[in-house]
Every structure is written in structure tokens, then in C-alpha cells.
Design a protein around this motif. Structure first.
Motif, PDB file in Angstrom:
ATOM      1  N   LYS A 162     -11.104   4.885  19.242  1.00 40.78           N
ATOM      2  CA  LYS A 162     -12.445   5.115  19.016  1.00 40.78           C
ATOM      3  C   LYS A 162     -12.916   4.427  17.797  1.00 40.78           C
ATOM      4  N   SER A 163     -12.321   4.725  16.793  1.00 39.28           N
ATOM      5  CA  SER A 163     -12.423   4.290  15.504  1.00 39.28           C
ATOM      6  C   SER A 163     -11.405   4.296  14.353  1.00 39.28           C
ATOM      7  N   PHE A 164     -11.548   3.212  13.501  1.00 36.82           N
ATOM      8  CA  PHE A 164     -10.760   3.235  12.210  1.00 36.82           C
ATOM      9  C   PHE A 164     -11.496   2.899  10.926  1.00 36.82           C
ATOM     10  N   SER A 165     -11.596   3.958  10.195  1.00 40.21           N
ATOM     11  CA  SER A 165     -12.136   3.830   8.773  1.00 40.21           C
ATOM     12  C   SER A 165     -11.818   4.834   7.999  1.00 40.21           C
ATOM     13  N   ASN A 166     -11.743   4.326   6.426  1.00 41.29           N
ATOM     14  CA  ASN A 166     -11.317   5.359   5.635  1.00 41.29           C
ATOM     15  C   ASN A 166      -9.808   5.711   5.861  1.00 41.29           C
ATOM     16  N   ASN A 167      -9.074   4.918   6.243  1.00 36.71           N
ATOM     17  CA  ASN A 167      -7.548   5.279   6.590  1.00 36.71           C
ATOM     18  C   ASN A 167      -7.218   6.154   7.794  1.00 36.71           C
ATOM     19  N   LYS A 168      -8.456   6.678   8.464  1.00 32.44           N
ATOM     20  CA  LYS A 168      -8.119   7.707   9.546  1.00 32.44           C
ATOM     21  C   LYS A 168      -8.411   6.738  10.804  1.00 32.44           C
ATOM     22  N   LEU A 169      -7.455   7.016  11.869  1.00 29.55           N
ATOM     23  CA  LEU A 169      -7.495   6.203  13.027  1.00 29.55           C
ATOM     24  C   LEU A 169      -7.944   7.381  14.134  1.00 29.55           C
TER      25      LEU A 169
ATOM     26  N   ASP B 103       1.672  17.943  14.246  1.00 30.35           N
ATOM     27  CA  ASP B 103       2.690  17.018  14.808  1.00 30.35           C
ATOM     28  C   ASP B 103       2.717  15.694  14.616  1.00 30.35           C
ATOM     29  N   SER B 104       4.196  15.166  14.860  1.00 26.21           N
ATOM     30  CA  SER B 104       4.238  13.809  14.856  1.00 26.21           C
ATOM     31  C   SER B 104       4.151  13.073  15.970  1.00 26.21           C
ATOM     32  N   ILE B 105       3.706  12.042  15.933  1.00 25.04           N
ATOM     33  CA  ILE B 105       3.311  11.043  17.193  1.00 25.04           C
ATOM     34  C   ILE B 105       3.553   9.674  16.887  1.00 25.04           C
ATOM     35  N   ALA B 106       3.879   9.014  17.856  1.00 25.11           N
ATOM     36  CA  ALA B 106       4.178   7.444  17.361  1.00 25.11           C
ATOM     37  C   ALA B 106       2.901   6.786  18.093  1.00 25.11           C
ATOM     38  N   ILE B 107       2.314   5.983  17.322  1.00 28.64           N
ATOM     39  CA  ILE B 107       1.088   5.167  17.542  1.00 28.64           C
ATOM     40  C   ILE B 107       1.559   3.774  17.637  1.00 28.64           C
ATOM     41  N   ASN B 108       1.853   3.190  18.600  1.00 34.47           N
ATOM     42  CA  ASN B 108       2.427   1.852  18.733  1.00 34.47           C
ATOM     43  C   ASN B 108       3.520   1.579  17.753  1.00 34.47           C
ATOM     44  N   GLY B 109       4.556   2.815  18.061  1.00 37.19           N
ATOM     45  CA  GLY B 109       5.703   2.761  17.488  1.00 37.19           C
ATOM     46  C   GLY B 109       5.820   3.192  15.880  1.00 37.19           C
ATOM     47  N   VAL B 110       4.603   3.646  15.363  1.00 39.29           N
ATOM     48  CA  VAL B 110       4.698   4.117  14.163  1.00 39.29           C
ATOM     49  C   VAL B 110       4.474   5.526  13.963  1.00 39.29           C
ATOM     50  N   CYS B 111       5.424   6.368  13.376  1.00 33.89           N
ATOM     51  CA  CYS B 111       5.359   7.648  13.182  1.00 33.89           C
ATOM     52  C   CYS B 111       4.427   8.123  12.192  1.00 33.89           C
ATOM     53  N   LEU B 112       3.122   8.816  12.947  1.00 33.01           N
ATOM     54  CA  LEU B 112       2.129   9.110  12.080  1.00 33.01           C
ATOM     55  C   LEU B 112       2.105  10.850  12.307  1.00 33.01           C
ATOM     56  N   THR B 113       1.174  11.510  11.662  1.00 28.63           N
ATOM     57  CA  THR B 113       0.821  13.021  11.799  1.00 28.63           C
ATOM     58  C   THR B 113      -0.701  13.285  12.559  1.00 28.63           C
ATOM     59  N   ALA B 114      -0.587  13.892  13.101  1.00 24.48           N
ATOM     60  CA  ALA B 114      -1.901  14.352  13.843  1.00 24.48           C
ATOM     61  C   ALA B 114      -2.704  15.162  12.815  1.00 24.48           C
ATOM     62  N   THR B 115      -3.743  14.688  12.306  1.00 25.56           N
ATOM     63  CA  THR B 115      -4.567  15.418  11.311  1.00 25.56           C
ATOM     64  C   THR B 115      -5.951  16.481  11.929  1.00 25.56           C
TER      65      THR B 115
ATOM     66  N   VAL C  53      -5.148  10.428  13.456  1.00 27.25           N
ATOM     67  CA  VAL C  53      -4.104  10.253  12.605  1.00 27.25           C
ATOM     68  C   VAL C  53      -4.420   9.474  11.216  1.00 27.25           C
ATOM     69  N   GLU C  54      -3.867   9.615  10.111  1.00 26.19           N
ATOM     70  CA  GLU C  54      -4.042   8.914   8.915  1.00 26.19           C
ATOM     71  C   GLU C  54      -3.089   7.854   8.464  1.00 26.19           C
ATOM     72  N   LEU C  55      -3.293   6.953   8.320  1.00 28.87           N
ATOM     73  CA  LEU C  55      -2.495   5.736   8.045  1.00 28.87           C
ATOM     74  C   LEU C  55      -2.336   5.630   6.263  1.00 28.87           C
ATOM     75  N   SER C  56      -1.314   5.644   5.885  1.00 24.10           N
ATOM     76  CA  SER C  56      -1.016   5.675   4.334  1.00 24.10           C
ATOM     77  C   SER C  56      -1.167   4.139   3.956  1.00 24.10           C
ATOM     78  N   PRO C  57      -1.535   3.889   2.791  1.00 19.87           N
ATOM     79  CA  PRO C  57      -1.819   2.280   2.336  1.00 19.87           C
ATOM     80  C   PRO C  57      -0.340   1.481   2.379  1.00 19.87           C
ATOM     81  N   GLU C  58       0.625   2.466   2.363  1.00 21.09           N
ATOM     82  CA  GLU C  58       1.901   1.570   2.606  1.00 21.09           C
ATOM     83  C   GLU C  58       2.276   1.052   4.261  1.00 21.09           C
TER      84      GLU C  58
END
Length: 201
Positions: A13-20, A32-44, A53-58
Motif C-alpha cells: 500500500k505504501s513505503f515511506s519513512n522506513n515504514k512498509l 510478531d516476526s514475519i518474512a516479507i520477500n524472505g526478510v525477517c521483519l517485525t509487525a509494528t 513493518v519497519e525496514l532498518s537502514p541496514e
């Protein structure tokens, strides 16, 4: 941990300010941990039509950000629970490298896909071994110096993003965790090879 079986293909729906933010039927709990395209992320955050979820700079340095634009689709897999069946293979949700799809060829009853990647990770990629492509657990059929070939059955092809992939598409790659661990142990202390292998198993 994950096992590479996709629960759902969700729309961004959107991806801005590190938030997907994704539109999805699956509803995790916050934290909860959830994989988005194989990347382990946390539901916020949880919304009526999906979650965030939020994507860190790394993470953003590693993944191809063009795949996370609004309107595109991503694979979703919730984390495994103790006692769950493992029908794919164990996946940590850590991207080792980015791959580029060089060829998608329809065969008699499957699809051959050739993916090029960083030669540095090829030591972890072995024929008939496991690999995760955008979080999908797959078996490697053939290995070259900087690329490998997968054979994908029609069910997997039609029920994942593979049906949308084009030549030069960038994908997340996670190699088999056991291959990485064993390589690291043998490289670090070759004199203890037999002892380390016995201890591992």
C-alpha cells in the motif's frame, strides 16, 4: 525461523519513512516476526486491511528497494511455531545477496530459472541443496561460477511471484544456513574437522 512456504502474496500500500504497509488477509500481532520477500521483519502496526513493518537502514542497504514500491506484490510468511511441520527448509530471514534473473524457460512440465548472484556466496550453493528466493524454499539443480539453475513446478510458479518475474528482476537470496555454518567451521579450524562434524550432528 521460517520454512519457505508462502502464506500469501500481499499488495504494497505504501513505503515511506522506513515504514512498509501491506494489504493482506493475514493479521499478525504487534511484535510478531514475519518474512516479507524472505526478510525477517517485525509487525509494528495492524490495520483493518493489513499491517505495517519497519525496514532498518541496514535492511534497506541489502534489499532491492524497487521491489517495495506501492502497487507491487510481496511474499508473506509468518514465523514458525514449535511443532509446525517443515515442508521446505529452515530459513532465518537473513538476505545473503541479491540475485538477478537471467532466464525463465518453460519446459514440458516445469520452469527452468537461471539466477546470477555474487560469486562470493557460490560456495554455499550446491546441486540438490536448498535455497530461498524472495522467501520461497527451492531446490538447486545446477551450479556455475556466478549463477545457478532452479527447476520450479507449475504449482509453485503460479502461486508465487515467479509468475510475475521478468528478465533482470532482482530477488533476495538466502543460502542454506547449514552450508554456511559448516563452511565457517571447516575454514576456521581445519585440524578439527572430524571433531566439529561429530559435535554438530
Amino acid at each position: 525461523m521460517f520454512n519457505g512456504l508462502i502464506r500469501e502474496t500481499a499488495k504494497i500500500k505504501s513505503f515511506s519513512n522506513n515504514k512498509l504497509r501491506v494489504i493482506a488477509k493475514y493479521k499478525p500481532q504487534v511484535g510478531d516476526s514475519i518474512a516479507i520477500n524472505g526478510v525477517c521483519l517485525t509487525a509494528t502496526k495492524i490495520y483493518p486491511d493489513g499491517f505495517e513493518v519497519e525496514l532498518s537502514p541496514e535492511t534497506q542497504k541489502i534489499v532491492p528497494l524497487e521491489n517495495y514500491q506501492a502497487g507491487k506484490y510481496v511474499h508473506i510468511e509468518p514465523a514458525l511455531r514449535f511443532g509446525d511441520r517443515i515442508d521446505g527448509h529452515l530459513i532465518q530471514g537473513h538476505v545473503d545477496a541479491i540475485g538477478e534473473i537471467l532466464e525463465i524457460k518453460k519446459t514440458q512440465n516445469s520452469y527452468d530459472v537461471i539466477i546470477k548472484t555474487d560469486p562470493k556466496i557460490m560456495k554455499y550453493i550446491a546441486p540438490k541443496g536448498s535455497i530461498a528466493i524472495d522467501g520461497v524454499s527451492l531446490t538447486i539443480n545446477e551450479v556455475f561460477s556466478d549463477r545457478f539453475r532452479l527447476t520450479i513446478i507449475p504449482h509453485t510458479f503460479e502461486n508465487t511471484l515467479f509468475k510475475y518475474y521478468k528478465i533482470h528482476q532482482k530477488v533476495n537470496i538466502e543460502t542454506d544456513m547449514f552450508a554456511r555454518y559448516i563452511y565457517h567451521m571447516l575454514k576456521k579450524s581445519p585440524e578439527d574437522i572430524n571433531e566439529k562434524i561429530l559435535a554438530w550432528w
